[in-house]
Design a protein around this motif. Sequence first.
Motif: not given
Length: 118
Positions: A29-35, A47-52, A104-110
């Motif tokens: 949640a603190a490292t990646y963009a929601a998408d 997304g977060h769930e698939e990445l987790n 992007e915007d302080g979070l990993i987007k890709k």
Amino acid sequence: MATVAELMEANLLGVFNERDDERRAKAIAATYAADVVFVDPEGSATGHEELNAKAKGLLDQSPGFVFAAAGPVLVNHDLGHLAWELGPAGGPPVVRGIDVALVEDGLIKKLYTMLLPG
């Protein structure tokens, strides 16, 4: 706001090296963009769930193994690069790779993971 270098380290150590589900979810949640889109040789996760699920799956299939940085984080504006190794704790690595992330915007987007030969 975290720097690109801090995000790259959190990706490797706080997420993909974290075996505790709750701590890993907080780090995601603190490292990646929601998408966020994560791509490796096996496919992609969005997304977060698939990445987790991807991180948990990798850890589950390699008990006793740990990720470690194999050099410094390299940064070019919004792009981060980190070489890593995976192997038994205290032993030689059995897999080596690199992560490349777009921030992007302080979070990993890709996030792209490539395995190195040998």
